[in-house]
Design a protein around this motif. Structure first.
Motif, PDB file in Angstrom:
ATOM      1  N   PHE A 105       0.974  -1.252   0.026  1.00 35.50           N
ATOM      2  CA  PHE A 105       0.019   0.134  -0.024  1.00 35.50           C
ATOM      3  C   PHE A 105       0.956   1.216  -0.157  1.00 35.50           C
ATOM      4  CE2 PHE A 105      -2.446  -3.465   1.560  1.00 35.50           C
ATOM      5  CZ  PHE A 105      -3.870  -3.041   1.134  1.00 35.50           C
ATOM      6  N   ARG A 162       3.238  -0.789  11.955  1.00 32.22           N
ATOM      7  CA  ARG A 162       3.542  -1.092  10.207  1.00 32.22           C
ATOM      8  C   ARG A 162       4.784  -0.317   9.921  1.00 32.22           C
ATOM      9  NH1 ARG A 162      -1.874   1.679   7.832  1.00 32.22           N
ATOM     10  NH2 ARG A 162      -3.413   1.048   9.457  1.00 32.22           N
ATOM     11  N   GLU A 184       7.150  -5.528   1.164  1.00 35.33           N
ATOM     12  CA  GLU A 184       5.792  -5.141   1.529  1.00 35.33           C
ATOM     13  C   GLU A 184       5.575  -3.776   2.206  1.00 35.33           C
ATOM     14  OE1 GLU A 184       2.925  -6.643   0.358  1.00 35.33           O
ATOM     15  OE2 GLU A 184       4.198  -7.667  -0.928  1.00 35.33           O
ATOM     16  N   TYR A 212       4.893  -0.415   3.694  1.00 35.29           N
ATOM     17  CA  TYR A 212       3.781   0.902   3.437  1.00 35.29           C
ATOM     18  C   TYR A 212       4.733   1.988   3.075  1.00 35.29           C
ATOM     19  CZ  TYR A 212      -0.552   3.493   3.970  1.00 35.29           C
ATOM     20  OH  TYR A 212      -1.572   4.184   3.592  1.00 35.29           O
ATOM     21  N   TYR A 235       0.692  -2.015  -6.213  1.00 30.93           N
ATOM     22  CA  TYR A 235       0.408  -0.934  -5.007  1.00 30.93           C
ATOM     23  C   TYR A 235      -0.822  -0.242  -5.096  1.00 30.93           C
ATOM     24  CZ  TYR A 235       5.449  -0.552  -3.634  1.00 30.93           C
ATOM     25  OH  TYR A 235       6.333  -0.686  -3.322  1.00 30.93           O
ATOM     26  N   ARG A 236      -1.686  -0.370  -3.795  1.00 34.75           N
ATOM     27  CA  ARG A 236      -2.947   0.211  -3.677  1.00 34.75           C
ATOM     28  C   ARG A 236      -2.569   1.572  -3.423  1.00 34.75           C
ATOM     29  NH1 ARG A 236      -7.055  -3.450  -2.920  1.00 34.75           N
ATOM     30  NH2 ARG A 236      -8.332  -1.481  -2.869  1.00 34.75           N
ATOM     31  N   ASP A 272      -6.987   4.357   5.531  1.00 33.15           N
ATOM     32  CA  ASP A 272      -7.027   2.982   5.244  1.00 33.15           C
ATOM     33  C   ASP A 272      -8.421   2.301   4.473  1.00 33.15           C
ATOM     34  OD1 ASP A 272      -4.738   2.730   6.595  1.00 33.15           O
ATOM     35  OD2 ASP A 272      -5.458   1.953   8.563  1.00 33.15           O
ATOM     36  N   TYR A 320      -6.681  -0.723   2.889  1.00 31.25           N
ATOM     37  CA  TYR A 320      -5.903  -1.409   3.864  1.00 31.25           C
ATOM     38  C   TYR A 320      -6.811  -2.069   5.076  1.00 31.25           C
ATOM     39  CZ  TYR A 320      -1.876  -2.174   6.864  1.00 31.25           C
ATOM     40  OH  TYR A 320      -0.846  -2.639   7.751  1.00 31.25           O
ATOM     41  N   GLY A 324      -4.756  -5.326   5.118  1.00 32.28           N
ATOM     42  CA  GLY A 324      -3.535  -5.185   6.072  1.00 32.28           C
ATOM     43  C   GLY A 324      -3.791  -5.796   7.451  1.00 32.28           C
TER      44      GLY A 324
END
Length: 352
Positions: free
Chosen positions: A3, A31, A97, A99, A129-130, A252, A257, A261
């Motif tokens: 993300f 995170r 991975e 963030y 990627y988001r 999020d 996420y 996530g």
């Protein structure tokens, strides 16, 4: 699935400060976050960038070699990044991975009509990627009706140009109490309510705005913004945990996420709060905290912090006293030491 946030906004909105604060806050909630500096003019970041575009191209070299001004050099630099996307892809893959927070330049033309930044974002999106665009605006814009309407247009144009999920944020909300009182409550500005009510304030700002073509233009601009119905604002005080938690929760949900996530076990209070959606704050509470009664809440938080510090010190003293008592009990054995796990049990007999 990694993300990322794409941090855009005009100069002075607090993009680098946001990246630094958000990276630290994410670390507190479990995170791992990395920051990518995409601004070739930013050589004094408050964070340690995982990837720095200045390793590829610098503003100074472009201005010197190509005889361009500062704004033109930034556009040229982003075009260089676009033409060297493999350089960016290779470094992003090394982040795994993580963030990622992309700290972008502040030239508004980059996210209103120039295509290089948009194409860079789409290339990042193709990597899996988001993405969520976080458009930062200094809350000072609320103090002048003309500046607020200009900000609405800028935010709307950014949303149309980037064509990605976007969260608009009014930063430095904790500074609003320093400015003259707003003619409307904060929710009027964050929810972008009926802008016709703002027209008399425009005329008070400058009589020119209420005459002839200017009056018609202002009405047309307000109507255009309302017709799209896309723009709204979140608020942020970057040094306040609750404010950061509320904004991160919103991001999020926008980026997915919240569904994909996961933080690990043994979470702290802040980790649990973010994951379970406890970060929502009513806009009326934000107004009360940062505008109407800021001094009262500042004092209340200071007292709570002092009380928490006293409690921690008392707990520490009790722990130290307990360890001291245990050490005194061990002295009863004299110089007799028993190795660990040797099967021997020591029993103290009753006095004869």
């Amino acid at each position: 699935m990694p993300f990322a946030q794409l941090i855009v906004g005009p100069p002075g909105a607090g993009k680098s400060t946001y990246c630094n604060g958000m990276q630290q806050f994410m670390g507190a909630v479990g995170r791992k976050a990395s920051v990518v500096n995409l601004d070739p003019a930013n050589d004094m970041t408050s964070y340690e960038p995982a990837i720095d575009v200045r390793d590829l191209v610098t503003l100074e070299s472009i201005m010197s070699n190509d005889e361009l001004g500062p704004n033109g050099s930034v556009l040229y630099a982003l075009e260089e990044v676009e033409h060297n996307l493999d350089w960016l892809r290779e470094r992003l893959k090394k982040l795994g991975e993580d963030y990622v927070l992309f700290d972008c330049p502040g030239q508004v033309e980059l996210f209103t009509h120039h295509d290089s930044l948009r194409r860079i974002f789409f290339a990042i999106q193709k990597m899996g990627y988001r993405l969520v665009v976080v458009n930062l605006i200094d809350s000072y814009a609320l103090t002048l009706p003309s500046l607020y309407i200009s900000t609405l247009l800028l935010s709307l144009r950014t949303m149309l140009q980037m064509d990605l999920t976007q969260i608009n944020v009014l930063t430095k909300i904790d500074n609003l109490h320093k400015y003259p009182d707003l003619p409307f409550n904060l929710d009027y500005y964050t929810e972008v309510q009926d802008l016709d009510y703002l027209l008399p304030s425009l005329e008070k700002e400058s009589p020119m705005f209420g005459t002839g073509k200017f009056e018609a233009l202002n009405k047309a601009v307000c109507q255009l913004i309302e017709d799209f119905g896309l723009v709204g604002y979140e608020t942020l005080a970057v040094e306040d945990k609750k404010s950061m938690m509320a904004l991160l929760r919103t991001i999020d949900r926008a980026g997915g996420y919240v569904f994909g996530g996961a933080e690990g076990a043994g979470d702290s209070v802040w980790q649990t709060a973010v994951r379970q959606g406890m970060g929502q704050i009513d806009i009326r509470d934000i107004q009360d905290r940062w505008i109407d009664n800021k001094d009262y809440w500042d004092e209340k938080e200071r007292e709570e912090w002092e009380e928490e510090q006293k409690k921690r010190e008392a707990d520490f003293d009790r722990s130290a006293a307990t360890q001291g008592a245990m050490a005194m009990d061990d002295d009863d054995l004299g110089d007799f030491h028993v190795p660990h796990d040797n099967g021997i049990k020591v029993r103290r007999g009753k006095p004869s």
